[in-house]
Enzyme design. Structure first.
Site, PDB file in Angstrom:
ATOM      1  N   GLU A  44       0.828  -1.467   0.038  1.00 51.45           N
ATOM      2  CA  GLU A  44       0.058  -0.043  -0.181  1.00 51.45           C
ATOM      3  C   GLU A  44       0.784   1.087   0.046  1.00 51.45           C
ATOM      4  O   GLU A  44       2.090   1.052   0.072  1.00 51.45           O
ATOM      5  CB  GLU A  44      -0.932   0.015   1.153  1.00 51.45           C
ATOM      6  CG  GLU A  44      -1.929  -1.366   1.049  1.00 51.45           C
ATOM      7  CD  GLU A  44      -2.896  -1.177   2.121  1.00 51.45           C
ATOM      8  OE1 GLU A  44      -2.699  -0.569   3.280  1.00 51.45           O
ATOM      9  OE2 GLU A  44      -3.876  -2.058   1.975  1.00 51.45           O
ATOM     10  N   GLU A  55      -1.865  -9.967  -6.097  1.00 58.49           N
ATOM     11  CA  GLU A  55      -1.648 -10.588  -7.440  1.00 58.49           C
ATOM     12  C   GLU A  55      -0.930 -10.152  -8.417  1.00 58.49           C
ATOM     13  O   GLU A  55       0.091 -10.533  -9.063  1.00 58.49           O
ATOM     14  CB  GLU A  55      -3.043 -10.776  -7.997  1.00 58.49           C
ATOM     15  CG  GLU A  55      -4.046 -11.442  -7.233  1.00 58.49           C
ATOM     16  CD  GLU A  55      -4.752 -10.598  -6.072  1.00 58.49           C
ATOM     17  OE1 GLU A  55      -4.237  -9.675  -5.767  1.00 58.49           O
ATOM     18  OE2 GLU A  55      -6.145 -10.784  -5.923  1.00 58.49           O
ATOM     19  N   CYS A  87      -9.720  -8.286  -7.537  1.00 62.18           N
ATOM     20  CA  CYS A  87     -10.372  -7.364  -7.777  1.00 62.18           C
ATOM     21  C   CYS A  87     -10.296  -7.041  -9.524  1.00 62.18           C
ATOM     22  O   CYS A  87      -9.646  -8.157 -10.035  1.00 62.18           O
ATOM     23  CB  CYS A  87      -9.647  -6.243  -7.330  1.00 62.18           C
ATOM     24  SG  CYS A  87      -8.184  -5.358  -8.274  1.00 62.18           S
TER      25      CYS A  87
HETATM   26  N1  THU Z   1      -6.194  -6.523  -2.252  1.00 57.53           N
HETATM   27  C1  THU Z   1      -5.435  -7.367  -2.937  1.00 57.53           C
HETATM   28  O1  THU Z   1      -4.071  -7.269  -2.698  1.00 57.53           O
HETATM   29  N2  THU Z   1      -5.911  -8.246  -3.678  1.00 57.53           N
HETATM   30  C2  THU Z   1      -7.225  -8.366  -3.941  1.00 57.53           C
HETATM   31  O2  THU Z   1      -7.583  -9.417  -4.614  1.00 57.53           O
HETATM   32  C3  THU Z   1      -8.083  -7.529  -3.178  1.00 57.53           C
HETATM   33  C4  THU Z   1      -7.285  -6.348  -2.515  1.00 57.53           C
HETATM   34  C5  THU Z   1      -5.497  -5.445  -1.332  1.00 57.53           C
HETATM   35  C6  THU Z   1      -5.453  -4.102  -1.673  1.00 57.53           C
HETATM   36  C7  THU Z   1      -5.403  -3.130  -0.401  1.00 57.53           C
HETATM   37  O3  THU Z   1      -4.040  -3.307  -0.261  1.00 57.53           O
HETATM   38  C8  THU Z   1      -6.429  -4.044   0.435  1.00 57.53           C
HETATM   39  O4  THU Z   1      -6.224  -5.516  -0.178  1.00 57.53           O
HETATM   40  C9  THU Z   1      -7.804  -3.667   0.536  1.00 57.53           C
HETATM   41  O5  THU Z   1      -8.295  -3.712  -0.621  1.00 57.53           O
END
Ligand code: THU
Length: 133
Positions: A44, A55, A87
């Site tokens: 993040e 991913e 996502c």
């Molecule tokens: N996130 C992922 O790494 N992969 C996903 O498939 C869903 C969301 C992360 C992004 C963010 O750091 C946190 O999860 C919350 O959305």
């Protein structure tokens, strides 16, 4: 490699997550055609939109390491009480490098997993012809 083993590597990768904002750890483990596994976590940023999902992190890392083909992907969200699927942006990103039959397993921290494919997650995929121009 067994799906269970790949998923366990994804769960372990989630421990490396840098997610001070969402506090939602995600790990991904990508099985490459050469038999190696590239794992990664979500990263993040204080400018929220720059966040990179686990991913995409795994795929970028694998491509940058010179990996050419991929045979399976596992995603673990240990902080969720249900299996969290990739996502929309990640579905598109993964689809750049794999075919419709590519197996994807995702799971939460509750022990449940979902086994699916790229084609199920991104039906009516388009524009692959552009990459061969
Ligand atoms: N996130 C992922 O790494 N992969 C996903 O498939 C869903 C969301 C992360 C992004 C963010 O750091 C946190 O999860 C919350 O959305």
């Amino acid at each position: 490699m067994e799906r269970t083993e790949l998923f366990e590597l994804a769960r372990k990768a989630a421990e490396k997550s840098y997610s001070p904002y969402s506090k939602f750890r995600v790990g991904a483990a990508l099985l490459c055609d050469d038999g190696t596994v590239v794992s990664a976590a979500n990263v993040e940023n204080r400018s929220y939109g720059l966040t990179i999902c686990a991913e995409r992190s795994a795929l970028v890392s694998a491509i940058a390491q010179g990996k050419k083909g991929f045979s399976a992907l596992a995603i673990s969200c240990p902080d969720a009480d249900y299996p969290v699927s990739p996502c929309g942006a990640c579905r598109q990103f993964i689809s750049e490098f794999v075919g419709a039959d590519f197996p994807i397993r995702f799971g939460g921290g509750d022990g449940r997993v979902v086994d699916t494919t790229m084609g199920e997650l991104l039906p009516h995929d388009a524009l692959h012809e552009l990459s061969s121009r």
